[in-house]
Every structure is written in structure tokens, then in C-alpha cells.
Design an enzyme around this catalytic site. Structure first.
Site, PDB file in Angstrom:
ATOM      1  N   PHE A 140      33.704  42.220 -20.248  1.00  0.00           N
ATOM      2  CA  PHE A 140      35.155  42.323 -20.392  1.00  0.00           C
ATOM      3  C   PHE A 140      35.551  42.075 -21.850  1.00  0.00           C
ATOM      4  CE2 PHE A 140      39.504  40.860 -20.392  1.00  0.00           C
ATOM      5  CZ  PHE A 140      40.133  41.676 -19.458  1.00  0.00           C
ATOM      6  N   SER A 164      69.781  30.925  -4.467  1.00  0.00           N
ATOM      7  CA  SER A 164      68.759  30.054  -3.877  1.00  0.00           C
ATOM      8  C   SER A 164      68.859  30.168  -2.359  1.00  0.00           C
ATOM      9  CB  SER A 164      68.941  28.624  -4.342  1.00  0.00           C
ATOM     10  OG  SER A 164      70.200  28.175  -3.939  1.00  0.00           O
ATOM     11  N   TYR A 201      57.498  37.414  -4.391  1.00  0.00           N
ATOM     12  CA  TYR A 201      57.986  37.336  -3.016  1.00  0.00           C
ATOM     13  C   TYR A 201      59.310  38.050  -2.734  1.00  0.00           C
ATOM     14  CZ  TYR A 201      60.017  33.214  -5.336  1.00  0.00           C
ATOM     15  OH  TYR A 201      60.628  32.374  -6.215  1.00  0.00           O
ATOM     16  N   LYS A 208      61.387  22.964   4.672  1.00  0.00           N
ATOM     17  CA  LYS A 208      60.573  22.140   3.771  1.00  0.00           C
ATOM     18  C   LYS A 208      59.731  21.160   4.555  1.00  0.00           C
ATOM     19  CE  LYS A 208      63.261  22.231  -0.387  1.00  0.00           C
ATOM     20  NZ  LYS A 208      63.392  21.514  -1.632  1.00  0.00           N
ATOM     21  N   CYS A 235      46.881  -4.822 -24.411  1.00  0.00           N
ATOM     22  CA  CYS A 235      46.176  -6.018 -24.861  1.00  0.00           C
ATOM     23  C   CYS A 235      45.737  -5.733 -26.287  1.00  0.00           C
ATOM     24  CB  CYS A 235      44.952  -6.275 -23.981  1.00  0.00           C
ATOM     25  SG  CYS A 235      43.833  -7.473 -24.744  1.00  0.00           S
ATOM     26  N   CYS A 255      37.910  -7.913 -26.267  1.00  0.00           N
ATOM     27  CA  CYS A 255      38.308  -7.804 -24.860  1.00  0.00           C
ATOM     28  C   CYS A 255      37.257  -6.946 -24.126  1.00  0.00           C
ATOM     29  CB  CYS A 255      39.693  -7.173 -24.786  1.00  0.00           C
ATOM     30  SG  CYS A 255      40.268  -6.925 -23.099  1.00  0.00           S
TER      31      CYS A 255
END
Ligand code: IVH
Length: 668
Positions: free
Chosen positions: A38, A84, A226, A313, A425, A431
């Protein structure tokens, strides 16, 4: 003239082929050629286009890499407003919806059942089969023109395949970021000192709105379509038009089904509520649409939503359990992360025992206390989080959680810098988890790649006082390791060999391995290649550092701070004395990854280079050498006098053959 015509034809042929291969790879997920082949076709097209600019096309497959930086997005008014959907969480309300539809339409329609993708909505306009515009939802009427970014999404066709599409149409869908890319991007962000994205939706929408299309190209976004609207659609059925769009090259989800009764719709819902964890990207419900356009028209719209569609939902998977205790983990940079230990509880198919509490603010926000019953949720995120407390079950005398003020590991007083969400810290030198964390980072695969050593062994060697910082790795002796529990001579030798081999690791990775804050893999590469060596880097001030491409003030400051510290300078001096690479070689700069993922077998005798030299070139370009031909062999590089047995195997396994010259062209 004839030659020009031939070039034009070749360009058209290459574009067609690349469009098909791209579709097979990104839409159908079933590639028919190797990445290498490709890339070769793409390179050929790129060269032809560069040499023959009169045949350039803004929708050529070569344009998917991303155009130059954009200063801002143009606003664009949607031809059809982006509405919506009404939504519901309850099956009763869904039954009400079916009743309303049946009453309004006077019949029992078919419903198309789809997943509700949790990403960012996009509207794509095609004219005469070519993508002309990609616009975000915005306020529903006016959105941002993000065409240049969208062109980098490989599953979106730039030029359509097949025939029968209207001259003009708009197709809508959702740009999503698959979990795998989401996790990788967040890992990189944390490494570079940036806040990780909270979920894949935010990551997708953040990516679509970036001003640098080349960066968007790296984000590995995907897009499911969709909804389609156009001048003369072929069918009066949403389902059939989506199927047609699939044939033109769009990624129409395979999950889409047609249901001839509400019962079938409920089956679909139940299936996906149970199985959504198996998807590689986030969904937050399902969408149900009346299939027939005539019935859709009959039903029409309310002010905000179509009456012929609804989204159901899923409830975020939630469980209630007891918070037993809070651990405070100390990372390699000293950042403190509180982690909740929970009474084990089943959530979305896995047993949850721990949940991240992120930082002090998070605990404060929900007033989370030990022994509380807390709600844990798995939303779009991978790690469960605590979203609330059932205060009715809280004992009256339950004390508020006091966030720790000193390091749980070394006792040092914690600090919290302005603008930082986390406590730190500051005792970087002694440490223990910070020391061990730094050593583990140093030996990790992308850094010094020291084989034979893992986190547990590092921990053990630290506890036995054998390594107290990264320089001690180079002071280790096999006999000291061999006597430790669970190790033995063989492991000891493997560790020593791994340590010695790490001295060949190039400077850019050594620089990354040092663990300077905000200097991740990419930044280290950039610094090593543009500055050249550690001696120069050590002397640079902030102004000089920010001159370097992609280095900002935050990174520059961190580098300057690192080298202002005597301890760090001594450590680097020791590593120099042990012979690690602190200078970029020509070789590092010429290294490439073009053969990544490919395995080569070399056979016969060559004219220009020795077999050893060819092997080295393969490795330097990210490929792998192997001595025998198998199904995994990508190419056989054949010189003269190849034995017949080898040839037989090559033919049988259909391994591709390259001559010496073809190989050299490939890495050129
Ligand atoms: S259809 C007129 N179908 O959910 C109908 N939307 O509130 C247009 N979404 O803005 C939308 N998956 O971003 C539709 N299969 C799907 C969807 C879907 C996700 C989003 C979309 C829309 C919102 C609806």
C-alpha cells in the site's frame, strides 16, 4: 503529449486502487494487500503528483496525511438543521413511543434498530460523488467546517465507489475514537504531563477540533454513518438507502437491523445492553427509527426532534459496594494517587475491587468516607469510578476523610503546586517508590529495554540494597544476584547481559530513559536529533530550548531544572563513564521504521552488499531477520544462486520475492 496522457491514466488508476485498498482495510477490516505494498503505491502516486502538479486533486488518497495548520474553522450553516433525538431510559416510555407512532401513522411500521455511538456528530456533504464539506453539529444550525481534519479519517470515503448516488446529498454519522487509540493517546498525554481525556467521546471531539490536521491524522479516529438526506434518494426506506451507502464506500454499522415489531426491537436492546462491552468503541444506547420515509413524513417533527425516531439510553453499569480503605500510591514522579479498596462487587461482567479516586478534590466533591457504601460506575471509561455515596447507610459518627499530608512511603511533607490537581512527594532522591519507579522506567522496553529485569526483580534488588539508583545497574555483579531467592545463575547472567547490551541503545532512548518530567519518547527523540548530545543539552537555557520545534516552556523548564540539580548531573556523569550513548550518531538519525512489522529471509549471493550488510539495513529500518521461510515471512530477498528447496517453499507459501535492487529501492 502521449506520455502526459499515460501519466494521467496511471495517476487515476493508482487513486482508484488506493481507494479500494483503503476501503477494504478501514471499512471492511479485511485488507487484501500488505501495508508495505500500500505504502509503495501511495509513494508512487505522491511522486507522480509532485512531478505533474496539473493533475493534483485535493481528494487524492495522498491528502489523508493532513494539510497545514489551520488558523481557525469557518462557520457553516447546515442546509438541513442537525436535530437531536428524544431520549428515554425506560421501556415503558419506549412502549408509549411505539403507541404514538402507530396511532399517528395508522399502521404498524418497521423499525430500523441502530447503536447509539458515543462520539461527536458530523455532517458530510458529497457532490457528484466527492466529499465537499464536513461540518460539526455546532448549535444544530451553524457548525464548524472541519473538512481538512475529517479527510484524515481513513474510513470516510473522499471519492465514492460504485454508482447510483445522488448528485447532492448529506450523510450524517458519528466520529468515534476506538478504546485502543483512546488508551494509547491518554498514555502519551500522561507521559507528556498533560491531563488525560476523561472518556473516548471527549477525546474524539477534542481531536476533531484540533487546528493541526497532521495531528488529527495520528489520532486514529473512525466514523459510522447513520442518516442520509439528498435530492433524489433511490429508496423510500432508510434501511435500503443505508445499504446503498454501504456500497458507495461508507462505513454503515453491521449492527443495524430491521425489526418488524416492538418485540424484536426489545430483543435488539437486550442483546446490546448485555454485549456492548464486546465492542471496541463506546456506545451509550440504541437508536430506533421508523424505516419508511412516507411514514416518517406523516409523523413529522416536533420543534426539536423527529417524531419517527427515539434513542433509548443504557443505564451506565452501576453497582453499590462498601469502601474498605483508601491507599495512596506514589508514582515515579512523586504524584500521589488515592485508590479505593472496595468490597468485591460484580460490575458489567468483571469483579471490581479497586477504583481510582483521582485526587483530593474528587474525595472532597463526593465527601467520600471510609466504610461508606459507594456507587461505582463503568461509563465510557475503562477504570471504574466512584460516582456517589449512599449517605442513608452512613454511620452517624463516621469521620470525614482527611487527605494525607505526608508521603505514605517516606514521610516527607506533601506539596501541591498551583494549578496541579495532584499532591506530590518532593523527596525525589530517597522516596522508595520514586526510586524504584525511575529504575523500572529506565529498563522498560521503550527506554533501555533491559531484558531479564522486571518490576519485581527491581524491587527485590532495591530491597537488598543492590541498586539504589539507575547507575547501580551498571555496578551489578552476577554472583550477588545469583544468590537471591528465585533468581539463580541463569537469571543473573541474563540480567548482566541485558545491562551490558543496553550500552548500545541510542542517545534518544537513553534521554527518554532518564525520566525527566515531560520528556516522553517523542520529545526525547526530537531533542536528541536537534541538539545532538547531552553536553550541549546540559548548557541550554529556556530561550534556546523553546527555539526547538514542539518544545514549549513547560518542557524547557523541566529540562533546565533537571540539569540544575547536582545529583542528576552526577548520575549522568556516572552513566557517561559506564559507556552509555550520550550523543546522536548519524546512524540514529538515519534510522527508520519503514520495515516495521515485516520479516525478511535472505538467500543467495549479492552484488552490491554483503548479506550481513543487508541484514543490518533491515534492522536499522525496523524490520526483522529470520533464517527460515514460513507463513510469517513477508519477503525473501534473493541474490544469485538460490537453492531449489528454498524456491519450492517460497512458491508454496506464496512469499513475495525481492531482488537486491528492489530491496534497496524499498528502503531508499
Ligand atoms: S440519528 C434526525 N442515529 O445522537 C436524526 N443519531 O441526540 C439524526 N447518535 O446528534 C440523528 N448514534 O450525534 C442517529 N445511530 C444513530 C446515532 C445518533 C449516535 C447521536 C447523534 C445525534 C444524537 C441524537
Amino acid at each position: 503529449m502521449i506520455e502526459k496522457e499515460a501519466i494521467r491514466n496511471r495517476i487515476i488508476k493508482l487513486r482508484d486502487q488506493l481507494t479500494t485498498f483503503n476501503y477494504q482495510y478501514y471499512v471492511l477490516s479485511s485488507p487484501t494487500i500488505s501495508d508495505y505494498e500500500f505504502d509503495n503505491l501511495l509513494k508512487e502516486l505522491e511522486t507522480l503528483e509532485k512531478e505533474n502538479p496539473e493533475f493534483d486533486d485535493s481528494l487524492s488518497p495522498t491528502k489523508r496525511v493532513g494539510s497545514d495548520i489551520i488558523s481557525s474553522f469557518n462557520q457553516y450553516q447546515h442546509k438541513y438543521p442537525m436535530l437531536s433525538l428524544g431520549n428515554t431510559y425506560s421501556k415503558e416510555e419506549l412502549t408509549d413511543f411505539f403507541d404514538r407512532v402507530e396511532k399517528g401513522a395508522g399502521l404498524k411500521p418497521n423499525y430500523v434498530c441502530e447503536l447509539k455511538f458515543d462520539g461527536v456528530a458530523i455532517s458530510l456533504t458529497y457532490e457528484k460523488g466527492r466529499l465537499v464539506r464536513a461540518v460539526t453539529r455546532g448549535d444544530g444550525n451553524v457548525g464548524d467546517d472541519v473538512t481538512e481534519n475529517v479527510k484524515t479519517i481513513n474510513s470516510i470515503p473522499l471519492v465514492l465507489m460504485g454508482s447510483g448516488y445522488p448528485d447532492f446529498f448529506e450523510i450524517r454519522g458519528e466520529i468515534v475514537m476506538p478504546f485502543e487509540s483512546f488508551e494509547n493517546i491518554n498514555k502519551d498525554r500522561v507521559e507528556q504531563g498533560q491531563e488525560p481525556f476523561a472518556n473516548s467521546r471527549n477525546a474524539a471531539s477534542g481531536s476533531v477540533k484540533m487546528l493541526n490536521p497532521k495531528e488529527v491524522a495520528k489520532r486514529k479516529l473512525d466514523c459510522f454513518l447513520y442518516y442520509i438526506q439528498g435530492d433524489n434518494m433511490s429508496f423510500n426506506s432508510h434501511y435500503q438507502n443505508m445499504e446503498a451507502a454501504r456500497r458507495w464506500g461508507f462505513k454503515i454499522p453491521d449492527s443495524m437491523v430491521i425489526a418488524d415489531s416492538p418485540d424484536k426491537v426489545f430483543d435488539f436492546i437486550e442483546y446490546w445492553d448485555k454485549n456492548r462491552d464486546t465492542l471496541p468503541y463506546a456506545i451509550d444506547g440504541v437508536v430506533l427509527k421508523v424505516d419508511d420515509y412516507l411514514v416518517q413524513q406523516e409523523l413529522g417533527f416536533t420543534a426539536k426532534n423527529p417524531r419517527w425516531a427515539i434513542s433509548y439510553k443504557f443505564k451506565a453499569d452501576q453497582a453499590k459496594t462498601k469502601l474498605l480503605s483508601i491507599d495512596y500510591q506514589v508514582g515515579r514522579t512523586g504524584a500521589i494517587t488515592p485508590v479505593a479498596n472496595l468490597e468485591p462487587v460484580l460490575l458489567a461482567g468483571t469483579t471490581v475491587r479497586r477504583a481510582s479516586l483521582h485526587n483530593a478534590d474528587q474525595i472532597e466533591l463526593h465527601d467520600i468516607r471510609i466504610n461508606d457504601y459507594v456507587f461505582v460506575e463503568k461509563g465510557g471509561e475503562i477504570i471504574p469510578k466512584i460516582v456517589g455515596v449512599d449517605t442513608t447507610l452512613r454511620a452517624e459518627d463516621s469521620p470525614k476523610t482527611d487527605y494525607i499530608t505526608s508521603c505514605p512511603e517516606c514521610g516527607t511533607l506533601l506539596i501541591r503546586e498551583d494549578g496541579e490537581a495532584k499532591h506530590f512527594c518532593p523527596n525525589t532522591k530517597t522516596c522508595p517508590p520514586q526510586i524504584v519507579g525511575r529504575i523500572v522506567h529506565f529498563i522498560s522496553r521503550k527506554a533501555m529495554n533491559i531484558d531479564g529485569l522486571g518490576e519485581e526483580t527491581v524491587d527485590l534488588l532495591y530491597k537488598k540494597n543492590l541498586i539504589l539508583d539507575i547507575t547501580d545497574l551498571y555496578r551489578l555483579k552476577a554472583e550477588d544476584i545469583a544468590v537471591l531467592e528465585g533468581l539463580g545463575e541463569k537469571s543473573a547472567n541474563a540480567i548482566i547481559d541485558g545491562v551490558l547490551e543496553s550500552k548500545n541503545i541510542p542517545f534518544e532512548r537513553v534521554l527518554f530513559a532518564l525520566g525527566i518530567r515531560f520528556v516522553g519518547e517523542t520529545v526525547a527523540k526530537k531533542l536528541a536529533r536537534s541538539v545532538g548530545d547531552i553536553w550541549k543539552l546540559r548548557l541550554m537555557n529556556i530561550e534556546q530550548l523553546i527555539e526547538i520545534d514542539e518544545i514549549g516552556v513547560k518542557i524547557a523548564q523541566s529540562i533546565v531544572d533537571y540539569f540544575a540539580d547536582d545529583y542528576n548531573n552526577r548520575l549522568v556523569d556516572d552513566l557517561i563513564a559506564f559507556g552509555l550513548n550520550f550523543e546522536s550518531s548519524e546512524d540514529d538519525v538515519s534510522r527508520s521504521e519503514i520495515l516495521k512489522g515485516l520479516t525478511f529471509v535472505i538467500t543467495g549471493t549479492f552484488e552490491k552488499f554483503s548479506r550481513e550488510e543487508i541484514k543490518e539495513m533491515i534492522e536499522k529500518n525496523g524490520g526483522k531477520n529470520s533464517s527460515s521461510i514460513s507463513k510469517k515471512t513477508s519477503y525473501l530477498i534473493a541474490g544469485k544462486n538460490v537453492g531449489p528447496a528454498k524456491m519450492d517453499k517460497v512458491v508454496k507459501l506464496e512469499v513475495k520475492i525481492l531482488s537486491e535492487d528492489e530491496f534497496l529501492q524499498l528502503i531508499d
